[in-house]
Design an enzyme around this catalytic site. Structure first.
Site, short mmCIF file in Angstrom:
data_model
loop_
_atom_site.label_atom_id
_atom_site.label_comp_id
_atom_site.label_asym_id
_atom_site.label_seq_id
_atom_site.Cartn_x
_atom_site.Cartn_y
_atom_site.Cartn_z
N TYR A 53 -7.35 29.84 92.84
CA TYR A 53 -7.98 30.60 91.77
C TYR A 53 -7.48 32.04 91.79
O TYR A 53 -7.46 32.72 92.82
CB TYR A 53 -9.50 30.59 91.92
CG TYR A 53 -10.19 31.52 90.95
CD1 TYR A 53 -10.30 31.18 89.60
CD2 TYR A 53 -10.68 32.75 91.36
CE1 TYR A 53 -10.89 32.04 88.70
CE2 TYR A 53 -11.28 33.63 90.46
CZ TYR A 53 -11.38 33.26 89.13
OH TYR A 53 -11.96 34.11 88.23
N HIS A 83 -9.51 43.66 81.44
CA HIS A 83 -10.84 43.86 82.03
C HIS A 83 -11.26 45.33 82.05
O HIS A 83 -12.38 45.64 82.44
CB HIS A 83 -10.88 43.28 83.45
CG HIS A 83 -10.95 41.78 83.48
ND1 HIS A 83 -10.15 40.97 82.71
CD2 HIS A 83 -11.76 40.94 84.19
CE1 HIS A 83 -10.45 39.70 82.96
NE2 HIS A 83 -11.41 39.66 83.85
N ASN A 195 -12.20 42.61 92.16
CA ASN A 195 -13.25 41.63 92.45
C ASN A 195 -14.07 42.12 93.64
O ASN A 195 -13.78 41.78 94.79
CB ASN A 195 -12.61 40.27 92.73
CG ASN A 195 -13.51 39.11 92.35
OD1 ASN A 195 -13.36 38.01 92.85
ND2 ASN A 195 -14.44 39.33 91.45
N TYR A 278 -55.94 62.85 96.85
CA TYR A 278 -54.97 61.93 97.46
C TYR A 278 -53.56 62.52 97.51
O TYR A 278 -52.81 62.27 98.45
CB TYR A 278 -54.92 60.62 96.67
CG TYR A 278 -56.14 59.74 96.80
CD1 TYR A 278 -57.22 60.11 97.60
CD2 TYR A 278 -56.20 58.54 96.11
CE1 TYR A 278 -58.33 59.29 97.70
CE2 TYR A 278 -57.32 57.71 96.22
CZ TYR A 278 -58.37 58.09 97.01
OH TYR A 278 -59.47 57.28 97.11
N ARG A 281 -53.88 64.62 100.65
CA ARG A 281 -54.35 63.92 101.84
C ARG A 281 -53.45 62.74 102.22
O ARG A 281 -53.30 62.42 103.41
CB ARG A 281 -55.77 63.43 101.60
CG ARG A 281 -56.47 62.98 102.84
CD ARG A 281 -57.83 62.33 102.64
NE ARG A 281 -58.43 62.49 101.33
CZ ARG A 281 -59.31 61.61 100.82
NH1 ARG A 281 -59.62 60.51 101.50
NH2 ARG A 281 -59.85 61.82 99.64
N PHE A 327 -18.81 38.35 95.64
CA PHE A 327 -18.80 39.44 94.65
C PHE A 327 -20.15 39.64 93.99
O PHE A 327 -20.35 40.61 93.26
CB PHE A 327 -17.77 39.11 93.55
CG PHE A 327 -17.95 37.73 92.97
CD1 PHE A 327 -19.03 37.40 92.19
CD2 PHE A 327 -17.03 36.73 93.27
CE1 PHE A 327 -19.21 36.12 91.68
CE2 PHE A 327 -17.19 35.44 92.76
CZ PHE A 327 -18.28 35.14 91.96
N GLU A 412 -19.90 32.04 84.40
CA GLU A 412 -20.56 33.06 85.20
C GLU A 412 -21.97 33.24 84.63
O GLU A 412 -22.24 34.16 83.85
CB GLU A 412 -19.73 34.34 85.17
CG GLU A 412 -18.35 34.10 85.78
CD GLU A 412 -17.33 35.18 85.45
OE1 GLU A 412 -17.71 36.19 84.81
OE2 GLU A 412 -16.16 35.00 85.82
#
Length: 503
Positions: A53, A83, A195, A278, A281, A327, A412
């Site tokens: 791959y 990409h 990746n 609060y 404290r 990834f 994906e």
């Protein structure tokens, strides 16, 4: 001065030295051996026509498309260009530099199949401060931070944009000016560069470093606020914290007591009132819980910065090439959401202390700490600004990690949104820094009214640090300038290794 990287032992201290102190980076001899062995296995697999791959197949949904040997180099450059779909404002230069370092460290681990010369060019860019311009939006946080890391990779092939010598220019020009030459990517190298989880992790590292310092800062500012409001010290005594033994809670309580030692402004139970609100404290309980989150985030980031997050991974010793899912950014997505929630809460409790100190019905001080109440509004609207920021933080703190949108034709089909989580956490931290700046301004003004000479010696130092940037308020002025100036001063604490709150 330099640090060595091997993919296994990078620390926050080393990252700090590279990003803020100008240390150079080099690859350890041991790492070089691993890098070369994994590259050899890639080349042997190509020679033997093994289908791997991303080496000789397409990507994502195209993983079943086999690519001919003659097109393997084109496959990699096509990957980077297609990409590079990052959008929006670029990451800060410090985030982009951390991204370069983290990607180099991951590749140095020796499971990516990249050539040594390609990794060396990446490190040369880091060492010569050539910083790729990387848009901050566009990553799903699974299949790696594909879009941001593609913009990083463009620099190595002489494309995209970079900042060099404080000038933004084309990547090829930046390399040329620095005496470097672009690389021609070979099989697997484009995928090896993009990746991974280094965008979300880089933002996470920068965010964590600032968040840790802000938490320390918040303890000191809260101590000064306690003096301004004549707070009760009993709630910080060790006995009550020993019976709820969270170490971080105990540490905060002890730190507050140490800051307030010798103060003439603090009180005890029943002296003025029996209990504080609060937001005063419960400082040890709330701030302590925030430190717990910071410890969790640090642990996850340390694992991630020394992890192989590629696909596929090359195991040269066994001869295996394994397609998996390292990834996927889920661990960092959770950590960043958790960090954002914690820092939003640091802002929330700070804003409540601001309200107490400017509200005359709660403070016993002049209304809004004004020098001439009514004619002058004093610090009234600073509380509005703080309220606006903490409200925005509540929206940003909605967890990104609960979302997932399928991509690549459902190949994906589950993603982490970790980079979005990291970006939101970073923005929350910037907002919270400004809220703490507002509290510091109010606390210092209250100290002026109560009597600076009555402050504890340690909080007097904190007061003096504030007053170096923000003068005592004697009449109304444009307070946004004071807030931004003090917030910028607080920002520098992250870059100061000798930082001590009391300086």
């Amino acid at each position: 001065m330099f640090i060595q990287i091997d993919g296994n032992s990078l620390t926050f201290d080393q990252i700090y030295k590279v990003i803020y102190q100008g240390y150079s980076v080099k690859i350890s001899d041991h790492a070089v051996e691993h890098i070369q062995k994994s590259r050899t296995l890639v080349e042997e697999s190509i020679t033997n026509n093994n289908v791997i791959y991303g080496v000789n197949t397409g990507f994502g949904k195209f993983s079943d498309t086999v690519i001919s040997k003659t097109d393997l180099a084109d496959l990699q450059i096509n990957l980077i260009r297609s990409h590079a779909c990052g959008l929006g404002e670029p990451f800060s230069l410090e985030v982009s530099r951390v991204m370069l370092l983290l990607r180099a460290n991951a590749l140095a681990k020796g499971y990516s199949g990249i050539r040594l010369e390609t990794l060396q060019l990446l490190i040369d860019c880091l060492n010569q401060n050539i910083v790729p311009v990387i848009p901050s939006q566009g990553s799903l946080g699974a299949s790696g931070d594909l879009a941001p890391l593609s913009h990083l990779a463009l620099l190595l092939v002489g494309e995209g944009e970079a900042v060099y010598n404080d000038q933004r220019m084309q990547g090829e020009e930046a390399l040329k000016l620095a005496g470097l030459k672009p690389i021609q990517l070979q099989a697997k190298e484009g995928l090896a560069l993009i990746n991974g989880t280094q965008a979300m992790t880089a933002v996470g590292v920068v965010s964590y470093l600032e968040a840790q310092k802000l938490a320390d800062l918040a303890d000191g500012i809260a101590a000064l606020t306690l003096e301004g409001l004549q707070g009760i010290l009993d709630a910080f005594m060790p006995e009550s914290h020993a019976v709820r033994p969270y170490p971080e809670q105990q540490q905060v309580a002890a730190r507050i007591l140490s800051y307030l030692e010798g103060s003439q402004l603090t009180t005890s139970q029943g002296q003025i009132r029996v209990q504080d609100a609060y937001s005063l404290r419960c400082i040890p309980q709330v701030h302590g819980a925030i430190y717990q989150v910071l410890n969790y985030v640090k642990e996850k980031l340390l694992i991630e910065i020394n992890s192989a997050t590629d696909n596929p991974l090359i195991f040269a010793d066994s001869g295996k090439v394994i397609s998996g899912g390292n990834f996927h950014g889920q661990p960092i997505a959770f950590a960043m959401d958790f960090l954002g929630i914690a820092m939003a809460e640091l802002g929330n409790i700070s804003e409540r202390r601001i309200e107490r100190i400017v509200n005359p019905q709660l403070s016993g001080l002049p209304a809004f700490l004004s020098a001439d109440p009514g004619l002058e509004s004093g610090l009234m609207i600073t509380q509005y600004a703080a309220a606006s920021l903490v409200s925005e933080n509540k929206v940003l703190a909605h967890p990104s990690s609960v979302d997932s949108i399928p991509s690549s034709a459902n190949q994906e089909d589950h993603v982490s949104m970790g980079t979005t989580a990291a970006r939101h956490a970073y923005q929350i931290i910037q907002n919270t820094r400004r809220v703490l700046s507002i509290e510091a301004i109010c606390a210092a003004q209250a100290a002026d009214i109560q009597g600076v000479d009555k402050l504890a010696s340690e909080t007097r130092k904190i007061y003096s640090r504030i007053r170096k940037t923000v003068p005592t308020i004697i009449k109304d002025r444009i307070f946004s300038r004071d807030i931004e100036a003090l917030a910028a001063d607080f920002k520098t604490f992250v870059q100061d290794t000798n930082y001590e709150l009391a300086l």
